[in-house]
Design an enzyme around this catalytic site. Structure first.
Site, short mmCIF file in Angstrom:
data_model
loop_
_atom_site.label_atom_id
_atom_site.label_comp_id
_atom_site.label_asym_id
_atom_site.label_seq_id
_atom_site.Cartn_x
_atom_site.Cartn_y
_atom_site.Cartn_z
N HIS A 41 0.89 -67.16 -62.46
CA HIS A 41 0.50 -66.01 -63.28
C HIS A 41 0.57 -66.32 -64.77
O HIS A 41 -0.13 -65.69 -65.56
CB HIS A 41 1.40 -64.81 -62.96
CG HIS A 41 1.00 -64.11 -61.70
ND1 HIS A 41 1.48 -64.49 -60.47
CD2 HIS A 41 0.15 -63.08 -61.48
CE1 HIS A 41 0.95 -63.72 -59.54
NE2 HIS A 41 0.14 -62.85 -60.11
N GLU A 63 2.78 -76.34 -63.07
CA GLU A 63 3.53 -76.32 -61.81
C GLU A 63 3.00 -77.45 -60.94
O GLU A 63 2.26 -77.23 -59.99
CB GLU A 63 3.30 -74.95 -61.16
CG GLU A 63 4.20 -74.66 -59.99
CD GLU A 63 3.95 -73.24 -59.45
OE1 GLU A 63 4.73 -72.33 -59.78
OE2 GLU A 63 2.98 -73.06 -58.70
N CYS A 92 16.99 -82.37 -72.44
CA CYS A 92 17.23 -83.57 -73.26
C CYS A 92 18.68 -84.05 -73.17
O CYS A 92 18.98 -85.20 -73.41
CB CYS A 92 16.85 -83.31 -74.70
SG CYS A 92 18.05 -82.29 -75.60
N CYS A 98 21.42 -77.79 -74.66
CA CYS A 98 21.84 -78.58 -73.49
C CYS A 98 23.35 -78.82 -73.51
O CYS A 98 24.00 -78.81 -72.47
CB CYS A 98 21.11 -79.91 -73.46
SG CYS A 98 19.40 -79.78 -72.88
N CYS A 170 7.77 -74.42 -60.82
CA CYS A 170 7.92 -73.13 -61.51
C CYS A 170 8.45 -72.06 -60.56
O CYS A 170 9.61 -71.70 -60.60
CB CYS A 170 6.61 -72.67 -62.16
SG CYS A 170 6.77 -71.07 -62.99
#
Lengths: 375, 375
Positions: A41, A63, A92, A98, A170
């Site tokens: 979508h 995806e 990363c 992260c 996804c």
């Protein structure tokens, strides 16, 4: 090199399948042959022109699954021949996000990714005339070959079928991750899922995996019921069949001991801001957690009385299911291969690249759960 | 028995100090001689008529400390002579909420408490003519003597001064508890406090206790700065002195390493729904948690774009600081006695019961942080 891609030339127009030029990987980059890609979508949101940040011409698609064909200088985590899933949320492992241990939303290449270019500020795609074509969500899986930064590539086991595990790039991860990473649903919980499309089904199977006792699905389309039950839904509520969907869920979750009622967890998979409010307000006083997954129209706002929060409800959201792509995506692929989760029944249509626009038609008509293009 | 109380006869009228009748404790109830009581904004909210659930005539007050004078049949956890703090949020330890381990919002006597009566449906207070007067928030500490259910009484150490620890019955616990129970702030965090009244100051000292690195206070009144600094505020932002308070806080919290910026935690202590939105949106992408403490006007709603939540911010609220009264209030009294937290500088005015209406005037004029009536 030349490769074949479905190009979004302008908002609101069908994709055009054509040959494009693709530059090889620069330092820290990976060239991937995409074997299969889902049509999501979010691709439709951008293609339609509704996405205020949408840029054209671009190669959409985020995806996918494929094989590493070449790597640029300094790439160490993947090599030629590795099977991989491209990540629109990179990992990363060095940026403040992260390293926070609190979020999956790696910010190292966010700015350039949003501009449709690689981290060095340029695009690898161009028309045969040499005009640049933009990347999309850092992935561009609607091209048979694409280039990604190494940090946006998850290495997966080689025996996983591309035409199924591409969905893990996804939808599957978003739905299951919302349950286990964002809401952290515990065994015995009562949960509600608003919207029984592809994301909703994946939330449902995430809830089954997490050991939820009660999995209530909410949709205005009763035709969605059978498939949702197949993935673990225990109760179905059609808002059209009840006066007040919030009260209906509160009543449904009452027990002889607990006459307050309310879901422990709820998930919005609709993108409708009114539904998001219902999803919050049907959760249990004191501890209900509501997670927004759906993407709302540009500018739309959610609203509630602060009393809902002061009395203990929590409103959160999730992107890519809170999953750290390189760490978590390979695990979800394993879960699929081990039969812990299912994907096959959700891939309702398989198309060739030339048929890609039909995938959007199937989405519009509600016929498909997920259409996958196989190269 | 007869006792002396400040009675709220009608909305918008000053309290009237008069003799009233008080019935002794029934089974499971405790008669308390109130030694001191704070005057809180919630009392003012109800007295003003703004509280749609306000009932009259009633004896307001919910922030007291006193001594047990008598107990009804079956009472085991407190006895005559015990020093106690009345709890507007009881802790029965047997209802679904208490047993959930997820909330402090005990629901065992919620319905009757909201109706201004004891759990058996009747009031212990009446006029000398025998007309019933309602209880308020299950406490009615604006009476020299009051009756509470045993489950709404926290036993505290006998050496704690009533005229200070009464504030733990609401403001102190709400502010400190929001930090440690609801937000669960960790050492080194960056936090923002909107509104530097009594609750804001207690949030600030909670943050200091929790080891926050950066404690940003936000208020439109620069006169609040000195006292807030005394309690641990490290930075002050006056929204009147900057174009955009959200951007100001984001910039203030940036580091050379983290150029995204945003607070790890924010607390609204204003009750203003626009401020609540700012408080959410100034938190850090990916993990910011915003806690609503302030009570909004009836019917007011909070609003934001769902994108704020989807990108990792969490919106929650707190009541009584997430504290379980009988378990946590005695600990906070200990912290005060041990010097871990301060209360004395916040008690700016001490009044007699006859002067109680002056306490509301001092609140309106902003002269007081907390006025305490000492019996």
């Amino acid at each position: 090199m030349r490769t074949r891609a479905a190009v979004a030339l302008a908002a609101g127009k069908p994709l055009e399948v054509m040959d494009v030029n693709l530059e090889g990987p620069r330092a820290g980059e990976v060239l991937i042959e995409i074997k299969a890609t889902g049509i999501c979508h979010t691709d439709e949101f951008t293609l339609s022109g509704a996405d205020p940040e949408g840029l054209f011409p671009a190669i959409l698609g985020h995806e996918g699954a494929g094989v590493v064909v070449d790597v640029g200088a300094g790439v160490t985590s993947v090599k030629k021949g590795d099977h991989v899933i491209p990540l629109y949320t990179p990992e990363c492992r060095t940026c403040p996000s992260c390293l926070s241990r609190k979020t999956n939303l790696c910010t190292s290449i966010r700015a350039t990714q949003g501009q449709g270019v690689m981290p060095d500020g340029t695009s690898r795609f161009s028309t045969l005339d040499g005009d640049p074509i933009l990347h999309y969500m850092g992935c561009s899986t609607f091209s048979n070959h694409t280039v990604l930064p190494e940090i946006a590539v998850a290495k997966i086991r080689p025996d996983a079928p591309f035409d199924k595990v591409c969905y893990i790039g996804c939808g599957v991860t978003t739905g299951i991750g919302a349950v286990i990473n964002t809401a952290k649903v515990e065994i015995g919980a009562k949960a509600v899922v608003f919207g029984l499309g592809g994301i909703g089904l994946n939330v449902i199977q995430g809830l089954r995996l997490a050991g939820a006792d009660m999995i209530i699905g909410v949709d205005i389309n009763p035709a969605k019921k059978a498939m949702a039950e197949r993935f673990g839904m225990t109760h179905f509520v059609n808002p059209k069949d009840c006066e007040n969907v919030v009260q209906e869920i509160v009543n449904l979750t009452k027990t002889p001991f607990d006459q307050i009622g309310g879901a422990d967890y709820s998930f919005d998979c609709t993108g409708n801001v009114k539904v998001m409010r219902d999803a919050l307000e049907c959760t249990h006083r004191g501890w209900g957690v509501s997670v927004i997954i759906g993407v709302a129209p540009a500018g739309a706002t959610i609203e509630t009385r602060p009393f809902q929060l002061v009395t203990g409800r929590v409103w959160k959201g999730t992107a890519f299911g809170g999953a750290r792509g390189r760490t978590d995506v390979p695990k979800i692929v394993d879960w699929y291969m081990e039969g812990k989760i299912e994907i096959d029944p959700m891939i309702t249509h398989q198309l060739t690249l030339n048929e890609i626009n039909r995938g959007f038609d199937l989405m519009h008509s509600g016929e498909s759960i997920r259409s996958v293009v196989v190269y």
